[in-house]
Design a protein around this motif. Structure first.
Motif, PDB file in Angstrom:
ATOM      1  N   PRO A 312    -103.413 -67.570 -18.243  1.00 57.59           N
ATOM      2  CA  PRO A 312    -104.283 -67.055 -17.180  1.00 57.59           C
ATOM      3  C   PRO A 312    -103.852 -65.643 -16.759  1.00 57.59           C
ATOM      4  CG  PRO A 312    -103.520 -69.275 -16.677  1.00 57.59           C
ATOM      5  CD  PRO A 312    -102.721 -68.797 -17.842  1.00 57.59           C
ATOM      6  N   PRO A 313    -104.813 -64.799 -16.387  1.00 61.59           N
ATOM      7  CA  PRO A 313    -104.465 -63.444 -15.967  1.00 61.59           C
ATOM      8  C   PRO A 313    -103.607 -63.436 -14.715  1.00 61.59           C
ATOM      9  CG  PRO A 313    -106.758 -63.955 -15.459  1.00 61.59           C
ATOM     10  CD  PRO A 313    -106.250 -65.065 -16.315  1.00 61.59           C
ATOM     11  N   ILE A 314    -102.753 -62.430 -14.621  1.00 64.51           N
ATOM     12  CA  ILE A 314    -101.869 -62.260 -13.477  1.00 64.51           C
ATOM     13  C   ILE A 314    -102.465 -61.210 -12.548  1.00 64.51           C
ATOM     14  CG2 ILE A 314     -99.591 -61.442 -12.746  1.00 64.51           C
ATOM     15  CD1 ILE A 314     -98.467 -62.619 -15.324  1.00 64.51           C
ATOM     16  N   GLU A 315    -102.530 -61.538 -11.265  1.00 64.40           N
ATOM     17  CA  GLU A 315    -103.066 -60.626 -10.277  1.00 64.40           C
ATOM     18  C   GLU A 315    -102.083 -60.443  -9.135  1.00 64.40           C
ATOM     19  OE1 GLU A 315    -105.722 -58.932 -10.690  1.00 64.40           O
ATOM     20  OE2 GLU A 315    -106.469 -59.979 -12.483  1.00 64.40           O
ATOM     21  N   ILE A 316    -101.897 -59.195  -8.721  1.00 65.84           N
ATOM     22  CA  ILE A 316    -101.100 -58.908  -7.534  1.00 65.84           C
ATOM     23  C   ILE A 316    -102.027 -59.064  -6.343  1.00 65.84           C
ATOM     24  CG2 ILE A 316     -99.761 -57.162  -6.311  1.00 65.84           C
ATOM     25  CD1 ILE A 316     -98.969 -56.046  -9.052  1.00 65.84           C
ATOM     26  N   THR A 317    -101.827 -60.107  -5.557  1.00 66.09           N
ATOM     27  CA  THR A 317    -102.788 -60.497  -4.527  1.00 66.09           C
ATOM     28  C   THR A 317    -102.707 -59.642  -3.271  1.00 66.09           C
ATOM     29  OG1 THR A 317    -101.200 -62.172  -3.771  1.00 66.09           O
ATOM     30  CG2 THR A 317    -102.882 -62.877  -5.343  1.00 66.09           C
ATOM     31  N   VAL A 318    -101.519 -59.176  -2.928  1.00 60.24           N
ATOM     32  CA  VAL A 318    -101.332 -58.353  -1.724  1.00 60.24           C
ATOM     33  C   VAL A 318    -100.468 -57.158  -2.089  1.00 60.24           C
ATOM     34  CG1 VAL A 318    -100.413 -58.246   0.627  1.00 60.24           C
ATOM     35  CG2 VAL A 318    -101.515 -60.344  -0.178  1.00 60.24           C
ATOM     36  N   VAL A 353    -103.272 -56.183 -23.588  1.00 61.87           N
ATOM     37  CA  VAL A 353    -103.989 -56.320 -22.314  1.00 61.87           C
ATOM     38  C   VAL A 353    -102.929 -56.572 -21.233  1.00 61.87           C
ATOM     39  CG1 VAL A 353    -105.678 -57.635 -20.991  1.00 61.87           C
ATOM     40  CG2 VAL A 353    -106.009 -57.280 -23.453  1.00 61.87           C
ATOM     41  N   PRO A 354    -102.804 -55.677 -20.267  1.00 62.44           N
ATOM     42  CA  PRO A 354    -101.720 -55.814 -19.264  1.00 62.44           C
ATOM     43  C   PRO A 354    -101.784 -57.147 -18.519  1.00 62.44           C
ATOM     44  CG  PRO A 354    -102.737 -53.660 -19.133  1.00 62.44           C
ATOM     45  CD  PRO A 354    -103.599 -54.460 -20.057  1.00 62.44           C
ATOM     46  N   ARG A 355    -100.691 -57.888 -18.577  1.00 62.91           N
ATOM     47  CA  ARG A 355    -100.526 -59.114 -17.789  1.00 62.91           C
ATOM     48  C   ARG A 355     -99.180 -59.043 -17.067  1.00 62.91           C
ATOM     49  NH1 ARG A 355     -99.470 -63.325 -20.072  1.00 62.91           N
ATOM     50  NH2 ARG A 355    -100.242 -64.846 -18.554  1.00 62.91           N
ATOM     51  N   GLU A 356     -98.121 -59.418 -17.817  1.00 67.98           N
ATOM     52  CA  GLU A 356     -96.787 -59.359 -17.232  1.00 67.98           C
ATOM     53  C   GLU A 356     -96.381 -57.933 -16.878  1.00 67.98           C
ATOM     54  OE1 GLU A 356     -93.833 -61.266 -19.539  1.00 67.98           O
ATOM     55  OE2 GLU A 356     -94.930 -63.143 -19.774  1.00 67.98           O
ATOM     56  N   SER A 357     -96.836 -56.981 -17.653  1.00 72.71           N
ATOM     57  CA  SER A 357     -96.441 -55.589 -17.426  1.00 72.71           C
ATOM     58  C   SER A 357     -96.894 -55.067 -16.058  1.00 72.71           C
ATOM     59  CB  SER A 357     -96.982 -54.688 -18.531  1.00 72.71           C
ATOM     60  OG  SER A 357     -98.387 -54.839 -18.664  1.00 72.71           O
ATOM     61  N   LYS A 358     -97.930 -55.706 -15.488  1.00 69.65           N
ATOM     62  CA  LYS A 358     -98.321 -55.346 -14.122  1.00 69.65           C
ATOM     63  C   LYS A 358     -97.172 -55.586 -13.150  1.00 69.65           C
ATOM     64  CE  LYS A 358    -103.211 -56.698 -14.642  1.00 69.65           C
ATOM     65  NZ  LYS A 358    -104.250 -57.617 -14.111  1.00 69.65           N
ATOM     66  N   LEU A 359     -96.513 -56.703 -13.353  1.00 71.97           N
ATOM     67  CA  LEU A 359     -95.389 -57.053 -12.477  1.00 71.97           C
ATOM     68  C   LEU A 359     -94.177 -56.175 -12.747  1.00 71.97           C
ATOM     69  CD1 LEU A 359     -95.616 -60.947 -12.632  1.00 71.97           C
ATOM     70  CD2 LEU A 359     -96.452 -59.445 -10.837  1.00 71.97           C
ATOM     71  N   LEU A 360     -93.993 -55.750 -13.985  1.00 69.41           N
ATOM     72  CA  LEU A 360     -92.856 -54.895 -14.326  1.00 69.41           C
ATOM     73  C   LEU A 360     -92.882 -53.612 -13.494  1.00 69.41           C
ATOM     74  CD1 LEU A 360     -90.410 -54.176 -16.109  1.00 69.41           C
ATOM     75  CD2 LEU A 360     -92.036 -53.178 -17.726  1.00 69.41           C
ATOM     76  N   ASP A 361     -94.008 -52.948 -13.455  1.00 68.81           N
ATOM     77  CA  ASP A 361     -94.111 -51.692 -12.705  1.00 68.81           C
ATOM     78  C   ASP A 361     -93.918 -51.929 -11.205  1.00 68.81           C
ATOM     79  OD1 ASP A 361     -94.633 -50.476 -15.123  1.00 68.81           O
ATOM     80  OD2 ASP A 361     -96.820 -50.570 -14.882  1.00 68.81           O
TER      81      ASP A 361
END
Length: 415
Positions: A312-318, A353-361
């Motif tokens: 499932p896609p990862i989303e930064i909620t806040v 497709v960025p998933r985990e890398s969103k959290l890395l940054d």
């Protein structure tokens, strides 16, 4: 003497001297009258006893009184006889029930229940402390005339609670008491929210394992203990990231202990100085311990739970520019483990497709932001290492050597 004598319940006669050295209680006996439960904790030699009284006259409030006095065997016999004689009109103390611990209290729609450990088994001996597995528990209504206004809802919540089978993965040990009975039960009101969520004893959940090895002719024990947090627990995909208090999902503290077979205590006995006072205890050099901590990345993020995708896609909620949740999280780690903390980030750096890398940054920026408020000697050491990419490049010959010391935080959002 009867139950209505509150002073006698709190300080039964005869009045023994307050003990300054408290025992480790290994067995518990539960007595009941129409007005109170009495839980008696005793040490292995049956020479020291403590009393905790639980009021049974009201189901709206939980009234617990703990006696700080330690009684000898003779004094305890006198107290029990007085309680039995004072309650003859209502049946006396009743039949004694042997239990092995008070796990906690819970309330559903009305009235409190007491959860006691009724059966246990020994799984290990470490540092002179037995580690037990909970084999069975009993749920006992506290109030003697327990009344339920919504029986269907009460039973529904009871069934939900019983889905947590404590006989499968609940381990505990009896701790050395300081001023109380030796355990701090949890209190939970399922009609609202947990009101005092203490963990009973020292919970070794979900698993503890001890193995005997022979090294150069010497027998040593290697014990692995995993402690799972209760603060932000939940099923995978349903609990991710951190909450407002800084508690993270999938939080586990793993400890590896190596010891010699003939070693018993964790500490040498406290020596006395010239004035006869006890000095601080010295840790035994025959034990070594390595603690590793892991958990979800402490920012606000989640995954779509209704998606049929295996990833499932990862989303930064806040988006929190001040990283308040992470700040509270690391503040708690500093209190528990000290500084500095080494952070090992294992998530992917490159993805089609960025998933985990969103959290890395976001995580990298989080640590950079928080470090600016810490002195140089206490700044967090951040290491980002793409384990997935390294594995693909060096299949069959991966050698990871990362110096972590004793304190670490590993964040990897497993999918």
């Amino acid at each position: 003497m009867d139950d209505s004598a509150a002073d006698a319940d709190a300080n039964p006669q005869p009045g023994p001297i307050l003990s300054r050295s408290y025992s480790t209680f290994t067995k518990f006996i539960l007595y009941e009258t129409r007005r109170n439960f009495y839980l008696i904790g005793s040490n292995a030699a049956d020479s020291g006893h403590h009393i905790i009284r639980i009021n049974r006259t009201t189901q709206d409030e939980l009234d617990i009184i703990e006696d700080v006095v330690e009684y000898t065997g003779k004094e305890m016999s006198v107290v029990l006889k007085m309680l039995d004689d004072g309650n003859r009109a209502s049946g006396g103390l009743g039949k004694a029930r042997v239990v092995f611990g008070l796990a906690g209290f819970i309330r559903f729609t009305s009235g409190w229940y007491m959860i006691v450990i009724s059966k246990r088994s020994v799984v290990a001996l470490l540092g002179g402390h037995y580690l037990y597995h909970c084999e069975n528990t009993d749920i006992i209504p506290v109030c003697f005339n327990h009344k339920v206004d919504k029986p269907a809802e009460e039973q529904r919540l009871m069934n939900i609670f019983k889905q947590v089978d404590m006989s499968k993965n609940f381990y505990f040990r009896i701790v050395h008491v300081s001023a109380h009975l030796g355990f701090y039960p949890w209190f939970m009101d399922m009609s609202t929210k947990p009101v005092c969520p203490f963990i009973p004893f020292s919970v070794l959940s979900p698993r503890s394992c001890a193995t005997e090895l022979t090294v150069l002719g010497r027998v040593v024990f290697v014990t692995l203990i995993a402690r799972r947090s209760r603060h932000f627990a939940g099923a995978r995909y349903l609990k991710r990231g951190a909450n407002a208090e800084g508690n993270v999902a999938n939080e586990v503290e793993t400890e590896q202990i190596v010891s010699e077979a003939l070693t018993t205590p964790f500490y040498y006995p406290a020596a006395r100085d010239r004035s006869g006072r006890h000095t601080d205890r010295r840790p035994s050099p025959n034990y070594t311990s390595y603690v590793q901590y892991r958990g979800s990345i402490p920012i606000y993020w989640a995954q779509e739970t209704t998606s049929m995708s295996p990833k499932p896609p990862i989303e930064i909620t806040v988006v929190d520019p001040f990283y308040s949740a992470a700040s509270r999280h690391f503040d708690d780690l500093f209190k528990r483990y000290g500084a500095p903390i080494t952070i090992l980030n294992l998530i992917k750096r490159r993805e089609p497709v960025p998933r985990e890398s969103k959290l890395l940054d976001e995580y990298t920026q989080c640590v950079r932001y928080l470090n600016q408020f810490l002195p140089a000697e206490k700044k967090m050491v951040y290491r980002a290492w793409d384990m997935s990419r390294a594995y693909k490049e060096w299949v069959g010959s991966i050698y990871l050597h990362v110096t972590l010391g004793k304190r670490c935080f590993a964040g990897k959002p497993k999918t």
